[in-house]
Design an enzyme around this catalytic site. Structure first.
Site, PDB file in Angstrom:
ATOM      1  N   HIS A  61       5.906   0.817   1.961  1.00 38.94           N
ATOM      2  CA  HIS A  61       6.406  -0.479   1.902  1.00 38.94           C
ATOM      3  C   HIS A  61       6.831  -0.852   0.467  1.00 38.94           C
ATOM      4  CE1 HIS A  61       3.552  -0.723   5.905  1.00 38.94           C
ATOM      5  NE2 HIS A  61       4.428   0.045   5.974  1.00 38.94           N
ATOM      6  N   LYS A  71       1.569  -4.300  -7.640  1.00 38.60           N
ATOM      7  CA  LYS A  71       0.352  -4.276  -6.844  1.00 38.60           C
ATOM      8  C   LYS A  71      -0.820  -3.478  -7.638  1.00 38.60           C
ATOM      9  CE  LYS A  71       2.714  -3.977  -2.564  1.00 38.60           C
ATOM     10  NZ  LYS A  71       3.552  -3.194  -1.648  1.00 38.60           N
ATOM     11  N   TYR A 131      -6.261  -5.194  -2.908  1.00 45.87           N
ATOM     12  CA  TYR A 131      -5.077  -5.253  -4.006  1.00 45.87           C
ATOM     13  C   TYR A 131      -4.632  -6.713  -4.156  1.00 45.87           C
ATOM     14  CZ  TYR A 131      -2.107  -4.743   0.416  1.00 45.87           C
ATOM     15  OH  TYR A 131      -1.651  -4.834   1.715  1.00 45.87           O
ATOM     16  N   ASP A 167       6.140   1.621  11.185  1.00 43.99           N
ATOM     17  CA  ASP A 167       6.345   2.597  10.006  1.00 43.99           C
ATOM     18  C   ASP A 167       6.932   4.034  10.557  1.00 43.99           C
ATOM     19  OD1 ASP A 167       3.200   1.747   8.200  1.00 43.99           O
ATOM     20  OD2 ASP A 167       5.095   0.849   8.309  1.00 43.99           O
TER      21      ASP A 167
HETATM   22  C1  LIG Z   1       1.130  -7.575   3.992  1.00 44.74           C
HETATM   23  C2  LIG Z   1       0.708  -8.747   4.505  1.00 44.74           C
HETATM   24  C3  LIG Z   1       0.783  -8.855   6.091  1.00 44.74           C
HETATM   25  N1  LIG Z   1       0.368 -10.029   6.524  1.00 44.74           N
HETATM   26  C4  LIG Z   1       0.295  -9.933   8.073  1.00 44.74           C
HETATM   27  C5  LIG Z   1       1.398  -9.534   8.617  1.00 44.74           C
HETATM   28  C6  LIG Z   1       0.956  -8.900  10.022  1.00 44.74           C
HETATM   29  O1  LIG Z   1       0.669  -9.796  11.116  1.00 44.74           O
HETATM   30  C7  LIG Z   1      -0.623  -8.409   9.555  1.00 44.74           C
HETATM   31  C8  LIG Z   1      -0.439  -6.366   9.252  1.00 44.74           C
HETATM   32  O2  LIG Z   1       0.676  -6.591   8.396  1.00 44.74           O
HETATM   33  P1  LIG Z   1       1.124  -5.119   8.254  1.00 44.74           P
HETATM   34  O3  LIG Z   1       1.100  -4.195   9.308  1.00 44.74           O
HETATM   35  O4  LIG Z   1       2.543  -5.045   7.377  1.00 44.74           O
HETATM   36  O5  LIG Z   1       0.204  -4.388   7.128  1.00 44.74           O
HETATM   37  P2  LIG Z   1       0.086  -2.964   6.281  1.00 44.74           P
HETATM   38  O6  LIG Z   1       0.799  -1.969   7.007  1.00 44.74           O
HETATM   39  O7  LIG Z   1      -1.317  -2.816   5.692  1.00 44.74           O
HETATM   40  O8  LIG Z   1       1.180  -3.343   5.202  1.00 44.74           O
HETATM   41  C9  LIG Z   1       1.059  -3.340   3.792  1.00 44.74           C
HETATM   42  O9  LIG Z   1       0.952  -1.861   3.561  1.00 44.74           O
HETATM   43  C10 LIG Z   1       1.000  -1.486   2.348  1.00 44.74           C
HETATM   44  C11 LIG Z   1       0.157  -0.424   1.746  1.00 44.74           C
HETATM   45  C12 LIG Z   1       1.657  -2.360   1.403  1.00 44.74           C
HETATM   46  O10 LIG Z   1       1.683  -1.806  -0.055  1.00 44.74           O
HETATM   47  C13 LIG Z   1       1.782  -3.720   1.632  1.00 44.74           C
HETATM   48  O11 LIG Z   1       0.764  -4.333   0.914  1.00 44.74           O
HETATM   49  C14 LIG Z   1       1.851  -4.141   2.920  1.00 44.74           C
HETATM   50  O12 LIG Z   1       3.244  -3.798   3.439  1.00 44.74           O
HETATM   51  O13 LIG Z   1      -0.847  -8.902   8.493  1.00 44.74           O
HETATM   52  C15 LIG Z   1      -0.014 -11.150   5.940  1.00 44.74           C
HETATM   53  O14 LIG Z   1      -0.042 -12.025   6.436  1.00 44.74           O
HETATM   54  N2  LIG Z   1       0.230 -11.201   4.388  1.00 44.74           N
HETATM   55  C16 LIG Z   1       0.510  -9.984   3.961  1.00 44.74           C
HETATM   56  O15 LIG Z   1       0.805 -10.079   2.892  1.00 44.74           O
END
Ligand SMILES: Cc1cn([C@H]2C[C@H](O)[C@@H](COP(=O)(O)OP(=O)(O)O[C@H]3O[C@H](C)C(=O)[C@H](O)[C@H]3O)O2)c(=O)[nH]c1=O
Length: 180
Positions: A61, A71, A131, A167
């Site tokens: 991402h 990050k 992070y 993803d």
């Molecule tokens: C990233 C983020 C997400 N959210 C909420 C949005 C979704 O409802 C929930 C899960 O989000 P997401 O599925 O995008 O989480 P990850 O798949 O862990 O995403 C992260 O994964 C990779 C490793 C990354 O480097 C990024 O920081 C980020 O994209 O948290 C928030 O409220 N704030 C945030 O900063």
């Protein structure tokens, strides 16, 4: 504090000193002094935490400018293989990646500047991934690359990770127009 630079410009691994005693241990998990030592001045504005089951892969991402994020990543418990892919169009290492094994024993910390796609795979059950980010969350600007793209040639260390549906449909590098 030890630090390590990589062949891809901008990436830095820090390894703080861990002070163990009969109570347990103490370490500094972040200091701007680390960055002063390597000539970087990130302005962190948001801290994130995710906990992952063993085998979960999150990424690759990024957020597009002007919401791009640098990050500083670590694991508080467990272990993760962290991956940063250079997506800076004019970079001589465009499309290349670095892996960094994040270990809650070693307590190493990995800095990934703006211009990289980021992801990790949790290697232990309940890996707590922490992070700091240099920009706020901006969901409308999120982009990504497919973790399993042969053109990226990333060895994640396992063949069948648990990946979210969103993803699994991220683009291949060949179909990707980088915003950096
Ligand atoms: C990233 C983020 C997400 N959210 C909420 C949005 C979704 O409802 C929930 C899960 O989000 P997401 O599925 O995008 O989480 P990850 O798949 O862990 O995403 C992260 O994964 C990779 C490793 C990354 O480097 C990024 O920081 C980020 O994209 O948290 C928030 O409220 N704030 C945030 O900063």
């Amino acid at each position: 504090m030890d630090h390590k630079l990589f062949d891809i410009e901008g990436l830095v691994e820090f390894t703080p000193r861990v002070f163990a005693d009969d109570r347990g241990y103490f370490l500094e998990t972040f200091s701007m002094k680390w960055f002063e030592a390597v000539g970087i001045q990130p302005n962190f504005v948001q801290d994130n935490q995710s906990v992952s089951k063993k085998g979960v892969l999150r990424g690759l991402h990024f957020q597009k400018p002007p919401f791009a994020q640098g990050k500083l990543v670590r694991v508080a418990t467990g272990k993760a293989l962290d991956v940063a892919v250079d997506i800076r169009k004019n970079s001589p290492t465009y499309g290349q990646h670095v892996t960094c094994l994040l270990d809650s024993e070693k307590q190493n910390v990995f800095y990934i500047p703006e211009g990289f796609a980021h992801g990790f795979v949790a290697l232990e059950e309940g890996t707590t991934f922490l992070y700091k980010c240099t920009n706020f969350y901006a969901s409308a600007t999120e982009g990504g690359l497919l973790w399993s793209d042969p053109a990226l040639n990333i060895d994640w260390g396992l063949t069948d990770p648990l990946v979210s549906p969103k993803d699994e449909i991220l683009p291949l590098l060949q179909d990707f127009d980088s915003p950096f």
